[in-house]
Scaffold this motif. Structure first.
Motif, PDB file in Angstrom:
ATOM      1  N   GLY A  18       0.813  -1.212   0.000  1.00 47.91           N
ATOM      2  CA  GLY A  18       0.000   0.000   0.000  1.00 47.91           C
ATOM      3  C   GLY A  18       0.843   1.257   0.000  1.00 47.91           C
ATOM      4  N   MET A  19       1.969   1.222   0.699  1.00 43.90           N
ATOM      5  CA  MET A  19       2.865   2.378   0.717  1.00 43.90           C
ATOM      6  C   MET A  19       3.443   2.604  -0.677  1.00 43.90           C
ATOM      7  SD  MET A  19       6.314   3.206   2.937  1.00 43.90           S
ATOM      8  CE  MET A  19       5.553   3.073   4.536  1.00 43.90           C
ATOM      9  N   GLN A  20       3.827   1.534  -1.340  1.00 42.22           N
ATOM     10  CA  GLN A  20       4.376   1.660  -2.686  1.00 42.22           C
ATOM     11  C   GLN A  20       3.322   2.205  -3.642  1.00 42.22           C
ATOM     12  OE1 GLN A  20       7.699   1.123  -3.746  1.00 42.22           O
ATOM     13  NE2 GLN A  20       6.820   2.346  -5.372  1.00 42.22           N
ATOM     14  N   ALA A  21       2.070   1.780  -3.486  1.00 39.79           N
ATOM     15  CA  ALA A  21       0.984   2.293  -4.321  1.00 39.79           C
ATOM     16  C   ALA A  21       0.806   3.794  -4.096  1.00 39.79           C
ATOM     17  CB  ALA A  21      -0.309   1.538  -4.028  1.00 39.79           C
ATOM     18  N   LEU A  22       0.909   4.235  -2.836  1.00 40.16           N
ATOM     19  CA  LEU A  22       0.793   5.664  -2.523  1.00 40.16           C
ATOM     20  C   LEU A  22       1.940   6.453  -3.160  1.00 40.16           C
ATOM     21  CD1 LEU A  22      -0.496   8.043  -0.997  1.00 40.16           C
ATOM     22  CD2 LEU A  22       0.903   7.390   0.973  1.00 40.16           C
ATOM     23  N   ILE A  23       3.151   5.913  -3.070  1.00 42.02           N
ATOM     24  CA  ILE A  23       4.311   6.574  -3.683  1.00 42.02           C
ATOM     25  C   ILE A  23       4.114   6.693  -5.187  1.00 42.02           C
ATOM     26  CG2 ILE A  23       6.777   6.311  -4.176  1.00 42.02           C
ATOM     27  CD1 ILE A  23       6.975   5.013  -1.326  1.00 42.02           C
ATOM     28  N   ASN A  24       3.625   5.624  -5.809  1.00 42.68           N
ATOM     29  CA  ASN A  24       3.371   5.651  -7.256  1.00 42.68           C
ATOM     30  C   ASN A  24       2.282   6.660  -7.617  1.00 42.68           C
ATOM     31  OD1 ASN A  24       5.284   3.644  -7.535  1.00 42.68           O
ATOM     32  ND2 ASN A  24       3.795   1.997  -7.709  1.00 42.68           N
ATOM     33  N   LEU A  33       9.341  11.293  -4.021  1.00 42.32           N
ATOM     34  CA  LEU A  33       9.568  10.966  -2.619  1.00 42.32           C
ATOM     35  C   LEU A  33      10.874  11.605  -2.171  1.00 42.32           C
ATOM     36  CD1 LEU A  33       8.560   9.405  -0.164  1.00 42.32           C
ATOM     37  CD2 LEU A  33       9.906   7.456  -0.969  1.00 42.32           C
ATOM     38  N   HIS A  34      10.804  12.386  -1.119  1.00 44.74           N
ATOM     39  CA  HIS A  34      11.974  13.128  -0.624  1.00 44.74           C
ATOM     40  C   HIS A  34      12.571  12.456   0.615  1.00 44.74           C
ATOM     41  CE1 HIS A  34      14.520  16.572   0.262  1.00 44.74           C
ATOM     42  NE2 HIS A  34      14.004  16.627   1.471  1.00 44.74           N
ATOM     43  N   GLN A  35      11.706  12.027   1.541  1.00 45.80           N
ATOM     44  CA  GLN A  35      12.193  11.433   2.784  1.00 45.80           C
ATOM     45  C   GLN A  35      11.101  10.567   3.391  1.00 45.80           C
ATOM     46  OE1 GLN A  35      13.462  14.346   5.631  1.00 45.80           O
ATOM     47  NE2 GLN A  35      14.349  12.843   7.013  1.00 45.80           N
ATOM     48  N   VAL A  36      11.523   9.504   4.075  1.00 44.64           N
ATOM     49  CA  VAL A  36      10.609   8.631   4.808  1.00 44.64           C
ATOM     50  C   VAL A  36      11.115   8.551   6.245  1.00 44.64           C
ATOM     51  CG1 VAL A  36       9.648   6.307   5.000  1.00 44.64           C
ATOM     52  CG2 VAL A  36      10.103   7.275   2.744  1.00 44.64           C
ATOM     53  N   ILE A  37      10.204   8.759   7.179  1.00 41.48           N
ATOM     54  CA  ILE A  37      10.555   8.713   8.597  1.00 41.48           C
ATOM     55  C   ILE A  37       9.714   7.637   9.266  1.00 41.48           C
ATOM     56  CG2 ILE A  37      10.637  10.005  10.766  1.00 41.48           C
ATOM     57  CD1 ILE A  37      10.687  12.578   8.948  1.00 41.48           C
ATOM     58  N   GLU A  38      10.367   6.695   9.919  1.00 41.53           N
ATOM     59  CA  GLU A  38       9.651   5.647  10.651  1.00 41.53           C
ATOM     60  C   GLU A  38       9.320   6.166  12.041  1.00 41.53           C
ATOM     61  OE1 GLU A  38      10.150   0.981  11.967  1.00 41.53           O
ATOM     62  OE2 GLU A  38      11.880   2.074  11.208  1.00 41.53           O
ATOM     63  N   ARG A  39       8.030   6.165  12.365  1.00 42.71           N
ATOM     64  CA  ARG A  39       7.604   6.620  13.695  1.00 42.71           C
ATOM     65  C   ARG A  39       7.411   5.445  14.634  1.00 42.71           C
ATOM     66  NH1 ARG A  39       2.966  10.842  13.442  1.00 42.71           N
ATOM     67  NH2 ARG A  39       3.596  11.031  15.600  1.00 42.71           N
ATOM     68  N   TYR A  42       4.524   0.351  12.427  1.00 41.42           N
ATOM     69  CA  TYR A  42       3.549   0.468  11.351  1.00 41.42           C
ATOM     70  C   TYR A  42       3.328   1.898  10.870  1.00 41.42           C
ATOM     71  CZ  TYR A  42       2.376  -4.307  12.647  1.00 41.42           C
ATOM     72  OH  TYR A  42       2.443  -5.649  12.908  1.00 41.42           O
ATOM     73  N   GLN A  43       3.748   2.880  11.621  1.00 38.91           N
ATOM     74  CA  GLN A  43       3.459   4.271  11.272  1.00 38.91           C
ATOM     75  C   GLN A  43       4.690   4.958  10.700  1.00 38.91           C
ATOM     76  OE1 GLN A  43       1.823   5.930  14.865  1.00 38.91           O
ATOM     77  NE2 GLN A  43      -0.204   5.148  14.390  1.00 38.91           N
ATOM     78  N   TRP A  44       4.469   5.597   9.564  1.00 41.17           N
ATOM     79  CA  TRP A  44       5.538   6.250   8.824  1.00 41.17           C
ATOM     80  C   TRP A  44       5.078   7.649   8.422  1.00 41.17           C
ATOM     81  CZ3 TRP A  44       9.977   3.346   7.391  1.00 41.17           C
ATOM     82  CH2 TRP A  44       9.912   2.016   7.752  1.00 41.17           C
ATOM     83  N   VAL A  45       6.024   8.538   8.187  1.00 43.69           N
ATOM     84  CA  VAL A  45       5.737   9.849   7.612  1.00 43.69           C
ATOM     85  C   VAL A  45       6.483   9.910   6.289  1.00 43.69           C
ATOM     86  CG1 VAL A  45       5.986  12.345   7.878  1.00 43.69           C
ATOM     87  CG2 VAL A  45       5.447  10.931   9.870  1.00 43.69           C
ATOM     88  N   LEU A  46       5.753  10.175   5.216  1.00 42.69           N
ATOM     89  CA  LEU A  46       6.339  10.283   3.897  1.00 42.69           C
ATOM     90  C   LEU A  46       6.339  11.764   3.494  1.00 42.69           C
ATOM     91  CD1 LEU A  46       4.992   7.394   4.140  1.00 42.69           C
ATOM     92  CD2 LEU A  46       5.219   7.326   1.675  1.00 42.69           C
ATOM     93  N   ILE A  47       7.476  12.247   3.063  1.00 39.01           N
ATOM     94  CA  ILE A  47       7.602  13.636   2.624  1.00 39.01           C
ATOM     95  C   ILE A  47       7.926  13.631   1.136  1.00 39.01           C
ATOM     96  CG2 ILE A  47       8.830  15.812   2.933  1.00 39.01           C
ATOM     97  CD1 ILE A  47       9.498  14.824   5.797  1.00 39.01           C
ATOM     98  N   PHE A  48       7.065  14.285   0.392  1.00 34.99           N
ATOM     99  CA  PHE A  48       7.213  14.370  -1.067  1.00 34.99           C
ATOM    100  C   PHE A  48       7.580  15.787  -1.439  1.00 34.99           C
ATOM    101  CE2 PHE A  48       4.310  10.899  -0.246  1.00 34.99           C
ATOM    102  CZ  PHE A  48       4.681   9.938  -1.171  1.00 34.99           C
TER     103      PHE A  48
END
Length: 52
Positions: A18-24, A33-39, A42-48
């Motif tokens: 699902g994360m890859q689908a969101l990135i696509n 995609l600029h940065q990914v932060i693992e919180r 299961y929880q991540w912050v994606l910065i585009f």
């Protein structure tokens, strides 16, 4: 100047598909995609970053 988009994402126990689908999806909208932060596990912050 770059425009940024920050999305909190909960991948759940099913994996990263699902994360890859969101990135696509965001790539199709012109965001790279600029940065990914693992919180947590299961929880991540994606910065585009908006492509110029």
């Amino acid at each position: 100047m770059h425009a940024y988009l920050v999305i909190e994402y909960d991948k759940g126990p099913t994996g990263f598909e699902g994360m890859q689908a969101l990135i696509n999806e965001k790539a199709a909208e012109g965001y790279a995609l600029h940065q990914v932060i693992e919180r947590s596990t299961y929880q991540w912050v994606l910065i585009f970053r908006k492509a110029q």
